[in-house]
Design a protein around this motif. Structure first.
Motif, PDB file in Angstrom:
ATOM      1  N   ILE A   1      65.344 -17.805-154.819  1.00 47.53           N
ATOM      2  CA  ILE A   1      64.750 -16.504-154.748  1.00 47.53           C
ATOM      3  C   ILE A   1      63.756 -16.149-154.348  1.00 47.53           C
ATOM      4  O   ILE A   1      62.468 -16.761-155.028  1.00 47.53           O
ATOM      5  N   VAL A   2      63.091 -14.880-153.968  1.00 42.09           N
ATOM      6  CA  VAL A   2      61.605 -14.490-154.260  1.00 42.09           C
ATOM      7  C   VAL A   2      61.773 -12.980-154.600  1.00 42.09           C
ATOM      8  O   VAL A   2      62.268 -12.233-153.754  1.00 42.09           O
ATOM      9  N   LEU A   3      60.816 -12.948-155.509  1.00 39.35           N
ATOM     10  CA  LEU A   3      60.569 -11.107-155.985  1.00 39.35           C
ATOM     11  C   LEU A   3      59.576 -10.684-155.414  1.00 39.35           C
ATOM     12  O   LEU A   3      58.253 -11.409-156.354  1.00 39.35           O
ATOM     13  N   ASP A   4      59.289 -10.434-154.935  1.00 37.00           N
ATOM     14  CA  ASP A   4      58.201  -9.582-153.855  1.00 37.00           C
ATOM     15  C   ASP A   4      57.632  -8.808-153.960  1.00 37.00           C
ATOM     16  O   ASP A   4      58.560  -6.884-153.466  1.00 37.00           O
ATOM     17  N   MET A   5      56.237  -7.452-154.175  1.00 36.62           N
ATOM     18  CA  MET A   5      55.454  -6.605-154.698  1.00 36.62           C
ATOM     19  C   MET A   5      53.984  -6.610-153.763  1.00 36.62           C
ATOM     20  O   MET A   5      53.615  -5.741-154.039  1.00 36.62           O
ATOM     21  N   VAL A   6      54.396  -7.449-153.009  1.00 36.49           N
ATOM     22  CA  VAL A   6      53.173  -7.421-152.398  1.00 36.49           C
ATOM     23  C   VAL A   6      53.510  -6.695-150.706  1.00 36.49           C
ATOM     24  O   VAL A   6      51.773  -5.795-150.783  1.00 36.49           O
ATOM     25  N   GLY A   7      53.899  -7.095-149.899  1.00 38.26           N
ATOM     26  CA  GLY A   7      54.019  -7.111-148.434  1.00 38.26           C
ATOM     27  C   GLY A   7      52.961  -7.681-147.291  1.00 38.26           C
ATOM     28  O   GLY A   7      52.496  -8.831-148.305  1.00 38.26           O
ATOM     29  N   GLY A   8      52.894  -7.204-146.333  1.00 39.31           N
ATOM     30  CA  GLY A   8      52.524  -7.805-145.691  1.00 39.31           C
ATOM     31  C   GLY A   8      52.594  -9.281-145.621  1.00 39.31           C
ATOM     32  O   GLY A   8      54.068  -9.130-145.252  1.00 39.31           O
ATOM     33  N   THR A   9      51.759  -9.796-145.152  1.00 35.50           N
ATOM     34  CA  THR A   9      52.048 -11.183-143.930  1.00 35.50           C
ATOM     35  C   THR A   9      52.606 -12.290-145.498  1.00 35.50           C
ATOM     36  O   THR A   9      53.436 -13.154-145.391  1.00 35.50           O
ATOM     37  N   THR A  10      51.981 -11.470-147.119  1.00 34.92           N
ATOM     38  CA  THR A  10      52.733 -12.449-147.870  1.00 34.92           C
ATOM     39  C   THR A  10      54.750 -12.649-147.760  1.00 34.92           C
ATOM     40  O   THR A  10      55.288 -12.700-147.737  1.00 34.92           O
TER      41      THR A  10
ATOM     42  N   ARG B   1      49.326  -2.973-149.475  1.00 36.59           N
ATOM     43  CA  ARG B   1      48.950  -2.206-148.740  1.00 36.59           C
ATOM     44  C   ARG B   1      49.739  -1.803-147.625  1.00 36.59           C
ATOM     45  O   ARG B   1      48.688  -1.246-146.996  1.00 36.59           O
ATOM     46  N   GLU B   2      49.525  -3.398-147.027  1.00 35.68           N
ATOM     47  CA  GLU B   2      49.990  -2.787-146.042  1.00 35.68           C
ATOM     48  C   GLU B   2      51.760  -3.510-145.678  1.00 35.68           C
ATOM     49  O   GLU B   2      52.485  -4.574-145.819  1.00 35.68           O
ATOM     50  N   GLN B   3      52.380  -2.660-144.509  1.00 31.82           N
ATOM     51  CA  GLN B   3      53.733  -3.017-144.123  1.00 31.82           C
ATOM     52  C   GLN B   3      54.210  -4.699-143.509  1.00 31.82           C
ATOM     53  O   GLN B   3      53.473  -5.053-143.035  1.00 31.82           O
ATOM     54  N   PRO B   4      55.205  -5.092-143.835  1.00 32.25           N
ATOM     55  CA  PRO B   4      55.288  -6.789-143.420  1.00 32.25           C
ATOM     56  C   PRO B   4      55.793  -6.392-141.712  1.00 32.25           C
ATOM     57  O   PRO B   4      56.566  -4.867-141.849  1.00 32.25           O
ATOM     58  N   LYS B   5      55.938  -7.108-141.722  1.00 32.14           N
ATOM     59  CA  LYS B   5      56.993  -6.933-140.362  1.00 32.14           C
ATOM     60  C   LYS B   5      58.436  -6.514-140.410  1.00 32.14           C
ATOM     61  O   LYS B   5      58.919  -6.312-141.045  1.00 32.14           O
ATOM     62  N   PRO B   6      58.911  -5.607-139.124  1.00 36.63           N
ATOM     63  CA  PRO B   6      60.133  -5.010-139.729  1.00 36.63           C
ATOM     64  C   PRO B   6      60.588  -6.437-138.496  1.00 36.63           C
ATOM     65  O   PRO B   6      60.379  -7.587-138.514  1.00 36.63           O
ATOM     66  N   VAL B   7      62.191  -6.515-139.813  1.00 34.40           N
ATOM     67  CA  VAL B   7      62.781  -7.914-140.142  1.00 34.40           C
ATOM     68  C   VAL B   7      63.894  -7.320-138.972  1.00 34.40           C
ATOM     69  O   VAL B   7      65.108  -6.239-139.381  1.00 34.40           O
ATOM     70  N   LYS B   8      64.244  -7.825-138.419  1.00 36.76           N
ATOM     71  CA  LYS B   8      66.035  -7.919-136.558  1.00 36.76           C
ATOM     72  C   LYS B   8      66.954  -8.427-137.938  1.00 36.76           C
ATOM     73  O   LYS B   8      66.629 -10.168-138.186  1.00 36.76           O
ATOM     74  N   LEU B   9      67.610  -7.612-137.479  1.00 38.60           N
ATOM     75  CA  LEU B   9      69.469  -8.367-138.806  1.00 38.60           C
ATOM     76  C   LEU B   9      69.996 -10.086-137.785  1.00 38.60           C
ATOM     77  O   LEU B   9      69.829 -10.544-138.571  1.00 38.60           O
ATOM     78  N   PRO B  10      69.631  -9.730-136.602  1.00 39.62           N
ATOM     79  CA  PRO B  10      69.879 -11.167-136.112  1.00 39.62           C
ATOM     80  C   PRO B  10      69.622 -11.784-136.841  1.00 39.62           C
ATOM     81  O   PRO B  10      69.976 -13.140-136.873  1.00 39.62           O
ATOM     82  N   SER B  11      67.717 -12.078-137.123  1.00 43.65           N
ATOM     83  CA  SER B  11      67.152 -13.546-137.716  1.00 43.65           C
ATOM     84  C   SER B  11      67.910 -13.519-139.136  1.00 43.65           C
ATOM     85  O   SER B  11      67.638 -15.201-138.934  1.00 43.65           O
ATOM     86  N   LEU B  12      68.465 -12.816-140.160  1.00 40.59           N
ATOM     87  CA  LEU B  12      69.173 -13.452-141.245  1.00 40.59           C
ATOM     88  C   LEU B  12      70.467 -14.525-140.937  1.00 40.59           C
ATOM     89  O   LEU B  12      70.347 -15.412-141.635  1.00 40.59           O
ATOM     90  N   LEU B  13      70.194 -13.997-139.953  1.00 42.81           N
ATOM     91  CA  LEU B  13      71.714 -15.519-139.309  1.00 42.81           C
ATOM     92  C   LEU B  13      71.220 -17.043-139.602  1.00 42.81           C
ATOM     93  O   LEU B  13      72.185 -17.557-139.514  1.00 42.81           O
TER      94      LEU B  13
END
Length: 319
Positions: A203-212, A234-246
Motif C-alpha cells: 500500500i502507498v498513500l501518496d499526496m506528492v505527485g510527480g516522480t514520487t 504541484r507536478e502531474q504524475p505520468k498517465p497510467v496505461k491500464l494494461p500496465s496495471l496487469l
C-alpha cells in the motif's frame, strides 16, 4: 468581523486581512464563533484556484473551524465553500459536529479533515489487511502523521515513512513507523523496496505527485494499491496505461474528502467518532505544527508550500 480575504488568485501574497460584515445564518445553518481555524494544504490550492472545486472571487478561505454556537455548544465543522479564516463563520447545521470532552481544539481540527482522510484512505481505498506493508509519503504532515499511527494500530506489518528532513523522519519513527526514508531520494522505487527487505510494497498513500507517484506505482507488489489524495509537489504524475496495471495486478485510486459525505450509512460520522474515541483513549495524537494569528495566514501558507511544516497548523482569530 476580522477575516482574511482573497480578491485575486495567486500565492500566499493574496491572503489579505480585512474587516468584513458578520455572516448571517440562513435556514439550515448555524453561526459559529470561531476559536480556531484549521489550515490545510488544500487551502493553498484554493488561493490560486487550482483546487478540485473552483473558487469564486472574492472569498474567505478556510474549510474547517472549531468554536461555539449561539447555544454555547462546542462544535467542529467543515465549510463547503470556505469562510473559515474569520472570527465568525456560517456552517450547515448537519456539518456542525459536537466536540466531546477530552478533545481539544488541535485534535478536533486535526480529525475533522486530516484524520478522516487518513481513515478513509486506509479503510476505503487501500482496504488495509493485517501484516501488509504501508508506505506513507509526507509522513510528518497532518494526514501522514495520523496515517502512520492508524496503520500500526490496525495491524500493518511494516510502515515505511518518507519525509524530507532528519527531524521529520525522527518524528515518523516516534509515531510508530518501522522505517523512515528520505523523500528526496533519486529513485523512490529502489528505496521503498530496500526499506521493505527487498520486497515490493502493498500500500502507498501518496499526496506528492510527480516522480514520487510514478516511482511508487513501480514499487507496488501484486495486488498492491496506491491511494492518491493530493499533489503537494504541484507536478502531474505520468498517465497510467491500464494494461500496465496487469503486470503486477496493481490498483490506483483517488480520494477527495467531500465524496465521503455522500456515502450511505454516515461513513464520515463513523470515522470521526472512532477517531475521537482513539484520541480520548490516548491512542492517537495530533502533532501541533504551529499556531498563527489571523493576520499571519500568509506566513502559514508560505510555510506549508515550502514543506517546512509538520502536523496540524492552526489560525487563532482572537490573536
Amino acid at each position: 468581523m476580522r477575516a482574511v480575504q482573497v480578491t485575486e488568485f495567486g500565492g500566499p501574497e493574496v491572503l489579505t486581512p480585512a474587516e468584513l460584515p458578520d455572516p448571517v445564518a440562513g435556514p439550515g445553518q448555524v453561526l459559529v464563533e470561531v476559536d480556531h481555524s484549521g489550515v490545510n494544504y488544500a487551502d493553498t490550492h484554493q488561493a490560486e484556484n487550482s483546487y478540485l472545486a473552483a473558487s469564486r472571487l472574492p472569498f474567505v478561505p478556510g474549510g474547517e473551524v472549531v468554536g461555539r454556537t449561539p447555544d454555547s455548544g462546542r462544535v467542529v465543522a467543515l465549510l463547503g465553500e470556505g469562510g473559515g479564516y474569520a472570527e465568525r463563520a456560517v456552517v450547515a447545521e448537519a456539518m456542525a459536529l459536537p466536540v466531546p470532552d477530552g478533545v481539544d481544539d488541535l485534535h478536533a481540527l486535526a480529525m475533522i479533515a486530516q484524520g478522516t482522510t487518513a481513515w478513509l484512505l486506509l479503510r476505503k481505498n487501500a482496504h488495509l489487511e493485517p501484516g501488509e506493508t504501508v508506505v506513507v509519503h509526507a509522513a510528518a504532515g497532518g494526514v501522514g502523521s495520523l496515517a502512520v499511527q492508524l496503520a500500526k494500530a490496525w495491524g500493518a506489518g511494516r510502515v515505511i515513512a518518507t519525509a524530507s528532513s532528519e527531524e521529520k523522519r525522527a518524528l515518523a519513527l516516534e509515531l510508530g513507523a518501522d522505517v523512515a526514508v528520505d523523500s528526496r531520494a533519486e529513485n523512490m522505487t529502489d528505496i521503498l523496496r530496500e526499506a521493505n527487505g527487498g520486497n515490493r510494497v502493498d500500500i502507498v498513500l501518496d499526496m506528492v505527485g510527480g516522480t514520487t507517484t510514478d516511482q511508487s506505482v513501480a514499487a507496488l507488489a501484486p495486488f498492491g494499491r496506491l491511494a492518491f489524495y493530493g499533489m503537494a509537489g504541484r507536478e502531474q504524475p505520468k498517465p497510467v496505461k491500464l494494461p500496465s496495471l496487469l503486470r503486477h495486478s496493481t490498483a490506483i485510486s483517488g480520494m477527495w474528502l467531500p465524496h465521503a459525505l455522500r456515502l450511505p450509512g454516515n461513513v464520515f460520522g463513523t470515522a470521526l467518532t472512532e477517531l475521537f474515541d482513539l484520541v480520548r483513549a490516548g491512542e492517537l495524537r495530533a502533532i501541533a505544527g504551529g499556531e498563527y494569528a489571523l493576520a499571519e495566514a500568509r506566513a502559514a501558507h508560505e510555510a506549508l508550500r515550502s514543506r517546512r511544516t509538520i502536523g496540524k497548523l492552526l489560525l487563532n482569530p482572537r490573536a
